[in-house]
Design a protein around this motif. Structure first.
Motif, PDB file in Angstrom:
ATOM      1  N   ARG A 106       0.822  -1.223   0.000  1.00 47.47           N
ATOM      2  CA  ARG A 106       0.000   0.000   0.000  1.00 47.47           C
ATOM      3  C   ARG A 106       0.847   1.260   0.000  1.00 47.47           C
ATOM      4  N   GLY A 107       1.994   1.176   0.677  1.00 44.83           N
ATOM      5  CA  GLY A 107       2.824   2.371   0.847  1.00 44.83           C
ATOM      6  C   GLY A 107       3.730   2.663  -0.335  1.00 44.83           C
ATOM      7  N   LEU A 108       3.920   1.692  -1.240  1.00 44.60           N
ATOM      8  CA  LEU A 108       4.885   1.898  -2.335  1.00 44.60           C
ATOM      9  C   LEU A 108       4.234   2.697  -3.468  1.00 44.60           C
ATOM     10  N   ARG A 109       4.832   3.827  -3.822  1.00 39.83           N
ATOM     11  CA  ARG A 109       4.294   4.669  -4.911  1.00 39.83           C
ATOM     12  C   ARG A 109       5.240   4.674  -6.107  1.00 39.83           C
ATOM     13  N   SER A 110       6.502   4.297  -5.888  1.00 38.13           N
ATOM     14  CA  SER A 110       7.487   4.223  -6.974  1.00 38.13           C
ATOM     15  C   SER A 110       8.669   3.403  -6.463  1.00 38.13           C
ATOM     16  N   GLY A 111       9.561   3.010  -7.391  1.00 36.78           N
ATOM     17  CA  GLY A 111      10.747   2.255  -6.981  1.00 36.78           C
ATOM     18  C   GLY A 111      10.726   0.835  -7.533  1.00 36.78           C
ATOM     19  N   THR A 112      11.461  -0.043  -6.862  1.00 36.26           N
ATOM     20  CA  THR A 112      11.606  -1.427  -7.343  1.00 36.26           C
ATOM     21  C   THR A 112      11.016  -2.399  -6.330  1.00 36.26           C
ATOM     22  N   ALA A 113      10.104  -3.235  -6.809  1.00 39.48           N
ATOM     23  CA  ALA A 113       9.490  -4.264  -5.954  1.00 39.48           C
ATOM     24  C   ALA A 113       9.961  -5.625  -6.445  1.00 39.48           C
ATOM     25  N   VAL A 114      10.495  -6.425  -5.526  1.00 39.42           N
ATOM     26  CA  VAL A 114      11.042  -7.733  -5.911  1.00 39.42           C
ATOM     27  C   VAL A 114      10.287  -8.838  -5.175  1.00 39.42           C
ATOM     28  N   PHE A 115       9.923  -9.872  -5.920  1.00 42.33           N
ATOM     29  CA  PHE A 115       9.221 -11.030  -5.359  1.00 42.33           C
ATOM     30  C   PHE A 115      10.053 -12.265  -5.696  1.00 42.33           C
ATOM     31  N   THR A 116      10.374 -13.087  -4.689  1.00 40.93           N
ATOM     32  CA  THR A 116      11.196 -14.269  -4.972  1.00 40.93           C
ATOM     33  C   THR A 116      10.320 -15.512  -5.087  1.00 40.93           C
ATOM     34  N   VAL A 117      10.703 -16.382  -6.013  1.00 39.71           N
ATOM     35  CA  VAL A 117       9.972 -17.637  -6.245  1.00 39.71           C
ATOM     36  C   VAL A 117      11.015 -18.759  -6.309  1.00 39.71           C
ATOM     37  N   PRO A 118      11.344 -19.351  -5.152  1.00 38.27           N
ATOM     38  CA  PRO A 118      12.424 -20.348  -5.147  1.00 38.27           C
ATOM     39  C   PRO A 118      11.972 -21.696  -5.692  1.00 38.27           C
ATOM     40  N   ASP A 119      12.929 -22.454  -6.185  1.00 33.25           N
ATOM     41  CA  ASP A 119      12.665 -23.828  -6.625  1.00 33.25           C
ATOM     42  C   ASP A 119      13.199 -24.758  -5.536  1.00 33.25           C
ATOM     43  N   ARG A 120      12.651 -24.638  -4.360  1.00 34.06           N
ATOM     44  CA  ARG A 120      13.100 -25.374  -3.170  1.00 34.06           C
ATOM     45  C   ARG A 120      11.868 -25.758  -2.363  1.00 34.06           C
ATOM     46  N   PRO A 121      12.030 -26.572  -1.316  1.00 34.41           N
ATOM     47  CA  PRO A 121      10.847 -26.943  -0.539  1.00 34.41           C
ATOM     48  C   PRO A 121      10.176 -25.727   0.098  1.00 34.41           C
ATOM     49  N   VAL A 122       8.914 -25.530  -0.263  1.00 35.70           N
ATOM     50  CA  VAL A 122       8.111 -24.405   0.232  1.00 35.70           C
ATOM     51  C   VAL A 122       6.677 -24.915   0.314  1.00 35.70           C
ATOM     52  N   PRO A 123       5.917 -24.580   1.364  1.00 40.90           N
ATOM     53  CA  PRO A 123       4.511 -24.994   1.364  1.00 40.90           C
ATOM     54  C   PRO A 123       3.775 -24.368   0.182  1.00 40.90           C
ATOM     55  N   CYS A 124       3.170 -25.203  -0.628  1.00 46.14           N
ATOM     56  CA  CYS A 124       2.353 -24.756  -1.758  1.00 46.14           C
ATOM     57  C   CYS A 124       3.128 -23.773  -2.649  1.00 46.14           C
ATOM     58  N   GLY A 125       4.215 -24.259  -3.250  1.00 45.61           N
ATOM     59  CA  GLY A 125       5.164 -23.425  -3.981  1.00 45.61           C
ATOM     60  C   GLY A 125       4.548 -22.359  -4.884  1.00 45.61           C
ATOM     61  N   GLY A 126       3.549 -22.722  -5.679  1.00 46.67           N
ATOM     62  CA  GLY A 126       2.984 -21.783  -6.655  1.00 46.67           C
ATOM     63  C   GLY A 126       2.360 -20.549  -6.035  1.00 46.67           C
ATOM     64  N   VAL A 127       1.970 -20.615  -4.751  1.00 47.92           N
ATOM     65  CA  VAL A 127       1.329 -19.443  -4.152  1.00 47.92           C
ATOM     66  C   VAL A 127       2.324 -18.307  -3.918  1.00 47.92           C
ATOM     67  N   ALA A 128       3.617 -18.554  -4.206  1.00 49.84           N
ATOM     68  CA  ALA A 128       4.593 -17.454  -4.169  1.00 49.84           C
ATOM     69  C   ALA A 128       4.207 -16.367  -5.170  1.00 49.84           C
ATOM     70  N   TYR A 129       3.400 -16.732  -6.190  1.00 52.28           N
ATOM     71  CA  TYR A 129       2.969 -15.731  -7.182  1.00 52.28           C
ATOM     72  C   TYR A 129       1.780 -14.911  -6.700  1.00 52.28           C
ATOM     73  N   LYS A 130       1.113 -15.380  -5.636  1.00 51.62           N
ATOM     74  CA  LYS A 130      -0.075 -14.634  -5.192  1.00 51.62           C
ATOM     75  C   LYS A 130       0.272 -13.194  -4.798  1.00 51.62           C
ATOM     76  N   PRO A 131       1.261 -12.967  -3.904  1.00 51.90           N
ATOM     77  CA  PRO A 131       1.553 -11.570  -3.546  1.00 51.90           C
ATOM     78  C   PRO A 131       1.976 -10.729  -4.739  1.00 51.90           C
ATOM     79  N   LEU A 132       2.674 -11.338  -5.702  1.00 52.14           N
ATOM     80  CA  LEU A 132       3.127 -10.599  -6.888  1.00 52.14           C
ATOM     81  C   LEU A 132       1.940 -10.026  -7.662  1.00 52.14           C
ATOM     82  N   PHE A 133       1.003 -10.898  -8.043  1.00 54.48           N
ATOM     83  CA  PHE A 133      -0.081 -10.433  -8.914  1.00 54.48           C
ATOM     84  C   PHE A 133      -1.124  -9.622  -8.143  1.00 54.48           C
ATOM     85  N   LEU A 134      -1.333  -9.952  -6.869  1.00 54.72           N
ATOM     86  CA  LEU A 134      -2.283  -9.148  -6.076  1.00 54.72           C
ATOM     87  C   LEU A 134      -1.730  -7.733  -5.886  1.00 54.72           C
ATOM     88  N   ALA A 135      -0.412  -7.628  -5.709  1.00 57.62           N
ATOM     89  CA  ALA A 135       0.212  -6.301  -5.563  1.00 57.62           C
ATOM     90  C   ALA A 135       0.137  -5.531  -6.877  1.00 57.62           C
TER      91      ALA A 135
END
Ligand SMILES: Cc1cc2nc3c(=O)[nH]c(=O)nc-3n(C[C@H](O)[C@H](O)[C@H](O)COP(=O)(O)OP(=O)(O)OC[C@H]3O[C@@H](n4cnc5c(N)ncnc54)[C@H](O)[C@@H]3O)c2cc1C
Length: 390
Positions: A144-173
């Protein structure tokens, strides 16, 4: 030292343990005990929506006392060690509990040591992760607070609960920034460790299309090696990257006492199980399921819909020397491609699409699948899945 015993002891009263206890009791088991020190149960899939301002922390939580099935004993101690040869475990307060069968489902936790600087980056003002329940609201504050700049979202190929949901914050943001008119001023970068966005061509194409729509730079084949929180910098295999907002999806591991008990093979931390029967290969009265088990399939709550009935049946079947039921490797990844659309990837351990109801098109982003995931699924979880009805 206090000594007690139970016929079936389940370690971890999360998604897996609570549903399993309920199903065992429904099948006629008489002496089932759950061990879990946490007084609050968190429905983790909603954390992605908390991190996008679409759910509250309170909606993710229930008192555990209200969820432990009637007829099940709940011990509020944590397990400290297991002696599978002797058939007992010891809790952190020194109580020894003997078992007929032992089911281990203590979940997985972020492995901060695997990525130098990662924990410090989460404490700093520009980093967050939905994988710690207490930080999910911070994710939304940062977005909510970001108005400009660089936003980075990481999506590792390692053990993570429900790996694909790493994309949820990216697209919702991205959708939030587009709706509020600032997306053009934000450079959005997805650091994807694997060679493609998901690993299944049909899902890859849909995620690539969503990323293009928002102008996301998708850098596949890129690993994060370290984070320097003090100057907001990621050290990656493709060079350094400054961030104004970082959403980290951390690699996860199972609790240390599993390897210490000789229940995980090699250097891994996860419980070694037969990927189909979910039985430990050497200790036949020990079972593993959920995020802590090495089932060679993607970890998810959806996978538990198939794993829990298998273990509930197999405990009795093994005692009667009957053939065991098998888990087929099914898993899911519900991925929001906007604040109004979601695609549901259902797949097996070989990466083939495996729609549970034969509806292949659920893998196409739709509004009703998002409504299902956000509103209906939590109700099914509290009232159907945890009580062992579904
Ligand atoms: C942010 C996020 C989003 C997700 N989104 C989805 C989604 O959209 N769809 C989906 O299908 N899945 C999703 N998942 C994954 C899903 O939540 C997990 O796969 C599921 O909760 C795993 O259940 P579990 O019982 O194995 O572990 P958990 O639910 O984590 O439960 C483990 C329990 O073990 C207890 N425990 C730990 N150590 C000990 C000990 N030593 N002694 C006793 N008890 C112990 C813990 O207190 C905890 O209650 C998501 C996960 C996260 C974190």
């Amino acid at each position: 030292m206090q000594e007690i015993s139970h016929d079936v002891v389940i370690v971890g009263a999360g998604n897996a343990g609570t549903a399993l206890a309920a199903q065992l009791l429904r099948l006629g088991a008489r002496d089932v005990a759950l061990l879990d020190p946490s007084r609050t149960h968190v429905y983790q899939p909603l954390l992605s929506y908390v991190g996008a301002g679409m759910a509250t922390t309170a909606q993710t939580r229930r008192p555990r006392s209200a969820l432990v099935p009637d007829g099940c004993t709940w011990h509020t101690q944590a397990v400290a060690s297991v002696d599978p040869d002797a058939g007992h475990l010891t809790t952190t307060d020194g109580t020894r509990i003997a078992y007929g069968d032992l089911v281990l489902c203590p979940g997985a936790r972020p492995d901060w040591d695997a990525l130098p600087g990662s924990r410090a980056a989460m404490d700093e003002a520009h980093g967050s992760t939905n994988y710690l329940p207490e930080l999910a609201p911070k994710t939304w504050e940062l977005i909510r607070g970001l108005r400009s700049g660089t936003a980075v979202f990481t999506v590792p190929d390692r053990p993570v609960p429900c790996g694909g949901v790493a994309y949820k914050p990216l697209f919702l943001a991205c959708d939030h920034w587009r709706r509020t008119g600032v997306l053009d001023r934000i450079e959005v970068v997805a650091l994807v460790e694997s060679p493609t966005m998901f690993g299944i061509p049909q899902i890859d194409r849909r995620l690539e299309r969503a990323a293009q729509r928002y102008g996301v730079q998708v850098r596949t084949g890129t690993s994060v090696r370290a984070i320097r929180a003090e100057d907001q910098t990621l050290e990656t295999t493709a060079g350094e990257l400054h961030y104004d907002l970082l959403h980290l999806t951390p690699e996860h591991r199972a609790p240390e006492w599993i390897a210490a008990a000789g229940l995980s093979d090699g250097a891994g931390s996860f419980i070694t199980v037969d990927e189909r029967t979910l039985q430990h290969p050497r200790h036949r009265r020990v079972w593993g399921l959920g995020d802590a088990a090495d089932t060679h399939s993607s970890k998810s709550g959806g996978a538990l819909r198939k794993q829990v009935p298998v273990v509930a049946y197999n405990i009795a079947a093994a005692r009667m020397e009957q053939p065991l039921h098998e888990y087929d490797g099914y898993s899911v990844a519900p991925i929001t491609t906007s604040r109004s659309h979601l695609l549901l990837a259902e797949f097996d351990r070989d990466g083939g699409l495996q729609p549970m109801f034969g509806l292949r098109d659920l893998a196409r982003p739709r509004p009703w699948t998002l409504a299902f995931d956000r509103y209906l699924q939590p109700q099914l979880y509290w009232h159907g899945i945890l009580p062992g009805r579904l």
